[in-house]
Design a protein around this motif. Structure first.
Motif, PDB file in Angstrom:
ATOM      1  N   GLY A  19      39.638  94.995 -19.087  1.00 16.66           N
ATOM      2  CA  GLY A  19      38.252  95.277 -19.560  1.00 16.66           C
ATOM      3  C   GLY A  19      38.031  95.694 -20.873  1.00 16.66           C
ATOM      4  N   ARG A  20      39.022  95.957 -21.782  1.00 14.75           N
ATOM      5  CA  ARG A  20      39.118  96.454 -22.925  1.00 14.75           C
ATOM      6  C   ARG A  20      39.048  95.357 -23.974  1.00 14.75           C
ATOM      7  N   LYS A  21      37.866  94.995 -24.491  1.00 19.19           N
ATOM      8  CA  LYS A  21      37.744  93.719 -25.030  1.00 19.19           C
ATOM      9  C   LYS A  21      37.776  94.043 -26.766  1.00 19.19           C
ATOM     10  N   ILE A  22      39.355  94.213 -26.875  1.00 14.77           N
ATOM     11  CA  ILE A  22      39.699  94.147 -28.381  1.00 14.77           C
ATOM     12  C   ILE A  22      40.465  93.166 -28.832  1.00 14.77           C
ATOM     13  N   ASP A  23      39.926  92.352 -29.791  1.00 12.62           N
ATOM     14  CA  ASP A  23      40.633  91.242 -30.466  1.00 12.62           C
ATOM     15  C   ASP A  23      40.210  91.367 -32.017  1.00 12.62           C
ATOM     16  N   VAL A  24      41.311  91.336 -32.612  1.00 13.35           N
ATOM     17  CA  VAL A  24      40.906  91.463 -34.064  1.00 13.35           C
ATOM     18  C   VAL A  24      40.204  90.286 -34.683  1.00 13.35           C
ATOM     19  N   ARG A  25      40.538  89.075 -34.280  1.00  9.91           N
ATOM     20  CA  ARG A  25      39.696  88.001 -34.668  1.00  9.91           C
ATOM     21  C   ARG A  25      38.447  88.049 -34.319  1.00  9.91           C
ATOM     22  N   VAL A  26      37.762  88.744 -33.477  1.00 10.34           N
ATOM     23  CA  VAL A  26      36.590  88.738 -32.953  1.00 10.34           C
ATOM     24  C   VAL A  26      35.953  90.042 -33.571  1.00 10.34           C
ATOM     25  N   VAL A  54      35.828  83.150 -32.701  1.00 11.68           N
ATOM     26  CA  VAL A  54      36.706  83.160 -31.522  1.00 11.68           C
ATOM     27  C   VAL A  54      35.619  83.745 -30.237  1.00 11.68           C
ATOM     28  N   ARG A  55      35.872  83.075 -29.300  1.00  2.78           N
ATOM     29  CA  ARG A  55      35.052  83.503 -27.945  1.00  2.78           C
ATOM     30  C   ARG A  55      35.738  84.541 -27.205  1.00  2.78           C
ATOM     31  N   ALA A  56      35.563  85.701 -27.113  1.00  2.00           N
ATOM     32  CA  ALA A  56      36.502  86.629 -26.446  1.00  2.00           C
ATOM     33  C   ALA A  56      36.767  86.296 -25.012  1.00  2.00           C
ATOM     34  N   VAL A  57      37.964  86.582 -24.705  1.00  2.76           N
ATOM     35  CA  VAL A  57      38.427  86.204 -23.286  1.00  2.76           C
ATOM     36  C   VAL A  57      38.783  87.788 -22.782  1.00  2.76           C
ATOM     37  N   SER A  58      38.283  88.012 -21.410  1.00  2.27           N
ATOM     38  CA  SER A  58      38.693  89.399 -20.823  1.00  2.27           C
ATOM     39  C   SER A  58      38.421  89.376 -19.418  1.00  2.27           C
ATOM     40  N   ASP A  59      39.157  90.004 -18.617  1.00  4.55           N
ATOM     41  CA  ASP A  59      38.960  90.296 -16.896  1.00  4.55           C
ATOM     42  C   ASP A  59      39.078  91.683 -16.715  1.00  4.55           C
TER      43      ASP A  59
END
Length: 522
Positions: A383-390, A402-407
């Motif tokens: 659940g830690r939605k970290i993505d430098v591209r986003v 980019v569409r962030a992917v998380s769970d």
């Protein structure tokens, strides 16, 4: 919180990223160093890396890089305080950011700079066969000619006491063809009470090698830090050099770099999904995904001249262009891989044995992920939605969004699901990149302006964000090149993920992280 809100005197904006993010550097005193760490944490920022530099003989600087709302904050503190042992020191950061603990231990081994007030000061890279006064990143060290053991080689693992508690030692040499690492399990029966890792066996002196490498060839060394992340490290290095020398690379080169990065991401996810099936007793998964990965790598070789895309990225752009005749073949492969991976996901979801092994195993809670600053796919699976591209999109990701992917589940099943969904998102990005690939040349000559400079590169690799900071001299030589792999943040979380599980589940949980040894042991 934005970086300018700190009001640092002498805050310098480094050359802006091509995209929507930038980096700032400031030299601070010890009080500001400590206060800033707390402020960054309270504002929801995170620590990326800690490293040291010897600017001149016996003159040291400790650096920390933070991720904030509008980019990177690079702080430098002169490490001129003397502590009780007579060496140099700086205020501890691990009390604020626990992920700093091992980084600070590595700084001491490499430079002899002590984190004052730190609880854990055990050696990290020094396994007992370096001379007592030898620190490899120092400009001079009287111990370089005598490498006799300087300390007890028995590492002081933290003991666990109690009735029926015993230890199981695994590694550093493993049964498979993988890199070395030692894992010390404290167990009762088969239930794991504690795991402690001992790494550093793969230390190759990469950061020392950079000081003897011409900056125009540094990307070749960066590409060999970790063979499964050669694109991410190469791009981060080239980005750092290009920002230091204020070079704008051609749009076509930016898009080709993203093309390579997404192909690298897919290749690693394909390999991991097969290995995860195999570790859960589903050998068909390994066979099927191994075939898909092999097909993927062969197209890499056909279109770019290298299966793992090594040495394709160079300062100023690209070392090779893409033949237009390869574009239809790559688009066709994207469609084929998309269909076959979706078919395999349906098989994985329908296999009750697989799901029994995946579900609930190796849980990393959102709280633990935040505590250790877990990043990359492991963080996104908790659940830690970290993505430098986003969050900090660099070119061309500010155009091809980019569409962030998380769970939110945090277990092996979540990490498997994130891998599947990241493959689909990367395939979508590849189609967009190939369909609108700009024309023109692919490289801009890079020239040194004749003054000392510095720059940072920050790339979302397949494991997480790869960070590189460079400092150059007046003659353009590399004075310091610090490379940071996301595994620094994620290895400690693996120790928590195994707690309460049985020993036999460790290979599966470990593979669901699939962290880096060599890239972590620079």
């Amino acid at each position: 919180m934005r970086i300018n809100a700190f009001g640092f005197p002498g805050l310098v904006r480094l050359s802006a990223f091509a995209g929507k993010s930038s980096a700032f550097r400031a030299r601070v005193d010890a009080h500001t160093w400590t206060r800033t760490a707390g402020t960054v944490r309270d504002a929801g920022g995170r620590l990326i890396s800690v490293w040291g530099t010897e600017e001149a003989a016996d003159r040291f600087v400790i650096s920390a890089a933070y991720a904030l709302e509008d980019g990177i904050l690079w702080l430098q503190l002169p490490a001129d305080d003397r502590h009780e042992s007579g060496g140099y020191g700086y205020p501890d950061l691990s009390a604020v950011f626990p992920c700093a603990t091992r980084m600070q231990r590595a700084v001491y081994d490499l430079l002899g700079l002590r984190a004052i007030g730190a609880e854990d000061t055990r050696p990290w890279l020094n396994h007992g066969n370096w001379a007592a006064d030898y620190h490899p990143l120092r400009k001079r060290s009287s111990g370089t000619e005598r490498f006799e053991p300087s300390q007890d080689a028995d590492y002081p693992f933290v003991p666990v006491a109690g009735d029926g508690v015993h230890e199981i030692a695994v590694g550093p040499i493993h049964a498979g063809v993988i890199e070395p690492g030692h894992f010390r399990f404290s167990v009762v029966g088969e239930k794991v009470l504690r795991l402690e890792e001992r790494l550093g066996y793969a230390h190759r002196g990469i950061e020392k090698l950079f000081q003897r490498t011409p900056w125009l060839l540094g990307q070749r060394l960066a590409a060999r830090i970790a063979g499964d992340s050669t694109v991410a490290f190469s791009w981060a290095y080239c980005m750092a050099v290009e920002r230091a020398f204020e070079v704008r690379i051609p749009p076509r080169a930016q898009w080709l770099r993203a093309l390579l990065l997404e192909r690298e991401r897919i290749a690693n996810h394909l390999g991991d999904l097969g290995a995860l099936g195999n570790d859960a007793g589903f050998a068909y998964g390994l066979a099927a995904f191994s075939r898909l990965k092999e097909d993927w790598l062969r197209v890499n070789d056909q279109c770019f001249g290298h299966r793992y895309l090594m040495d394709r990225i160079a300062p100023g752009g690209m070392a090779t262009d893409l033949d237009p005749r390869c574009i239809p073949a790559m688009l066709t492969q994207c469609e084929q891989i998309d269909a076959e991976v979706r078919a395999m996901q349906a098989i994985y979801d329908d296999q009750s044995g697989l799901q029994d092994r995946f579900a609930g195993a190796g849980i990393v809670s959102a709280k633990v992920a935040e505590h250790f600053g877990v990043c990359g796919l492991v963080g996104r699976a908790s659940g830690r939605k970290i993505d430098v591209r986003v969050d900090h999109p660099y070119a061309p990701y500010h155009e091809v969004q980019v569409r962030a992917v998380s769970d939110d589940r945090g277990d092996v099943a979540a990490r498997v699901a994130v891998r599947f969904n990241e493959i689909y998102e990367s395939l979508r990005l590849l189609r967009a990149l190939l369909s609108d690939l700009p024309g023109g040349h692919v490289v801009t000559p890079v020239e040194h302006a004749g003054a000392p400079s510095c720059g940072v590169g920050w790339i979302e690799g397949w494991r997480g964000d790869v960070f590189i900071a460079v400092e150059t001299g007046a003659d353009g030589t590399l004075l310091r090149c610090h490379c940071h792999d996301p595994s620094w943040h994620n290895w400690p979380a693996l120790e928590h993920a195994i707690i309460g599980n049985i020993v036999a589940d460790f290979p599966l949980i470990n593979k669901s992280f699939n962290l880096n040894y060599a890239g972590h042991d620079l």
